[in-house]
Design an enzyme around this catalytic site. Structure first.
Site, short mmCIF file in Angstrom:
data_model
loop_
_atom_site.label_atom_id
_atom_site.label_comp_id
_atom_site.label_asym_id
_atom_site.label_seq_id
_atom_site.Cartn_x
_atom_site.Cartn_y
_atom_site.Cartn_z
N LYS A 93 35.00 77.76 51.61
CA LYS A 93 33.99 77.76 50.53
C LYS A 93 34.51 77.02 49.29
O LYS A 93 33.78 76.27 48.64
CB LYS A 93 33.62 79.21 50.18
CG LYS A 93 32.77 79.37 48.93
CD LYS A 93 31.39 78.75 49.04
CE LYS A 93 30.70 78.78 47.67
NZ LYS A 93 29.36 78.21 47.69
N LYS A 134 33.80 79.66 37.51
CA LYS A 134 34.60 80.69 38.20
C LYS A 134 35.16 80.12 39.50
O LYS A 134 36.34 80.28 39.83
CB LYS A 134 33.68 81.89 38.45
CG LYS A 134 34.21 83.03 39.26
CD LYS A 134 33.83 83.04 40.72
CE LYS A 134 32.36 83.11 40.99
NZ LYS A 134 32.04 83.19 42.43
P1 NAP Z 1 23.80 86.15 39.98
O1 NAP Z 1 22.37 85.72 40.10
O2 NAP Z 1 24.48 86.02 38.68
O3 NAP Z 1 23.88 87.66 40.49
C1 NAP Z 1 25.08 88.35 40.48
C2 NAP Z 1 24.86 89.70 41.15
O4 NAP Z 1 26.09 90.42 41.13
C3 NAP Z 1 23.83 90.58 40.43
O5 NAP Z 1 23.16 91.36 41.40
C4 NAP Z 1 24.73 91.44 39.56
O6 NAP Z 1 24.13 92.66 39.17
C5 NAP Z 1 25.88 91.68 40.49
N1 NAP Z 1 27.11 92.08 39.81
C6 NAP Z 1 27.93 91.29 39.06
N2 NAP Z 1 29.00 91.99 38.63
C7 NAP Z 1 28.87 93.23 39.14
C8 NAP Z 1 29.66 94.40 39.06
N3 NAP Z 1 30.81 94.43 38.37
N4 NAP Z 1 29.22 95.50 39.68
C9 NAP Z 1 28.07 95.48 40.40
N5 NAP Z 1 27.26 94.41 40.52
C10 NAP Z 1 27.67 93.29 39.89
O7 NAP Z 1 24.73 85.37 41.03
P2 NAP Z 1 24.32 84.62 42.37
O8 NAP Z 1 23.97 83.21 42.03
O9 NAP Z 1 23.39 85.44 43.17
O10 NAP Z 1 25.78 84.55 43.08
C11 NAP Z 1 26.31 85.65 43.80
C12 NAP Z 1 27.55 85.16 44.55
O11 NAP Z 1 27.17 84.10 45.45
C13 NAP Z 1 28.63 84.58 43.61
O12 NAP Z 1 29.91 84.88 44.11
C14 NAP Z 1 28.36 83.09 43.68
O13 NAP Z 1 29.53 82.33 43.39
C15 NAP Z 1 27.93 82.94 45.13
N6 NAP Z 1 27.07 81.76 45.39
C16 NAP Z 1 26.02 81.44 44.58
C17 NAP Z 1 25.26 80.31 44.89
C18 NAP Z 1 24.09 79.89 44.03
O14 NAP Z 1 23.61 78.74 44.20
N7 NAP Z 1 23.57 80.72 43.13
C19 NAP Z 1 25.54 79.53 45.99
C20 NAP Z 1 26.59 79.92 46.81
C21 NAP Z 1 27.35 81.03 46.50
P3 NAP Z 1 23.12 92.72 37.92
O15 NAP Z 1 21.75 92.38 38.45
O16 NAP Z 1 23.22 94.10 37.42
O17 NAP Z 1 23.60 91.71 36.90
#
Ligand code: NAP
Length: 296
Positions: free
Chosen positions: A172, A240
């Protein structure tokens, strides 16, 4: 009967993934730190749990997709974490992007309690999550990958078992190097074309299907031209991942020159308060240096 699934983390990615698991007919228990985000899924039949440990107690396979390494540690190993509700024979699948070394340690602690773990980070952006076309790169045992395959097939279209625990995260991070350097190249090309007086829609039309084409160019190029900065993937999360790449490369003793450049360009945008914008806005850092705007 298919296994019951737990899902933790209804962010940009998690919401699309849960949607596709529900469409595939899985029995789902969900948890999100911000509880309101569970409501739309509850209305469609998912059970809302009060903690990650309750998700684990209700599920055979527990999927996590949260932000960063400490967040995964908290929802799996912390107080009220998955480890406290999971039973022997359960399988945890972490689909977040985190540090490969910490992944192996989390797996070790789960394995010590008879709980299996796969690291299965994803690529494909919010579109891939919504459409069920994610690329999923998996580290762990063949048996666990086979067991999890029906879940993976509901969420993704390119599913690759790349090696042992931790290998999914390493692949990744390689993927992230490709994404950011690709977007930097796309940004430089757009700016160059604009400064040369070319219509950018025509430029994209001409080059996107050729040897220079890429997912970033095809999907994010038009957004740049439209001045659209909503995050498919935010700068803060991208940063990150680049921090994880720089740290891992330092340990390996290899140079990652272009990644370091992107890291620093994103840092300037963070300093200007743009951390919540999409990672395609790296072009704004170049625009500031060039004194030319690519946007129409
Ligand atoms: P996001 O929209 O910022 O959502 C983050 C999620 O994690 C939310 O549900 C948040 O809860 C939860 N969270 C964060 N810290 C937490 C904690 N300490 N305890 C419990 N829940 C927590 O992020 P995302 O884009 O979905 O990304 C999620 C993961 O997938 C990340 O590792 C990212 O690098 C990876 N990713 C993202 C993408 C993309 O295009 N977005 C692509 C590939 C991989 P709340 O709702 O309460 O904030």
């Amino acid at each position: 009967m298919s296994e019951s699934i737990g899902f933790i983390g209804l962010g940009i990615m998690g919401r699309g993934m849960v949607d596709n698991l529900m469409r595939a007919g899985f029995d789902l228990t969900i948890w999100n730190r911000t509880a309101e985000r569970m409501a739309p899924f509850g209305e469609r039949g998912a059970k809302a749990a009060s903690s990650p440990s309750e998700v684990a107690a209700q599920s055979d396979i527990i999927i996590t997709c949260v932000s960063d390494t400490p967040d995964v540690e908290q929802v799996i190993l912390g107080e009220d974490g998955v480890i406290h509700g999971a039973s022997t024979g359960d399988l945890v699948i972490d689909m977040s992007t985190i540090n490969p070394v910490n992944t192996v340690e989390i797996a070790r602690q789960l394995n010590a309690q008879g709980v299996a773990m796969l690291d299965a980070p994803i690529s494909g952006g919010s579109e891939g999550a919504a459409n069920g076309t994610l690329s999923i790169m998996i580290g762990g045992s063949e048996t666990d990958v086979t067991r999890a395959m029906p879940c993976f097939e509901a969420m993704g279209s390119t599913i690759t078992h790349v090696g042992e625990q931790g290998a999914g995260q390493t692949v990744k991070l390689s993927n992230q190097i490709l994404c950011v350097v690709n977007m930097l190249a796309a940004s430089e090309a757009l700016l160059f074309a604009k400064a040369g007086g070319v219509d950018l829609d025509k430029m994209l039309q001409a080059v996107t299907g050729g040897a220079a084409g890429s997912w970033m160019l095809a999907n994010r190029g038009p957004q740049v031209i439209d001045d659209y900065w909503e995050p498919g993937f935010s700068i803060d999360l991208q940063q990150k991942d680049l921090r994880l790449v720089l740290g891992a490369a330092d340990k390996m003793g290899i140079p990652v020159i272009a990644t370091a450049l992107c890291f620093n360009l994103y840092r300037t945008l963070q300093a200007q308060g743009h951390g919540d914008d999409g990672n395609h806005s790296i072009i704004r850092a170049l625009e500031a240096m060039a004194g030319v705007k690519a946007r129409q």
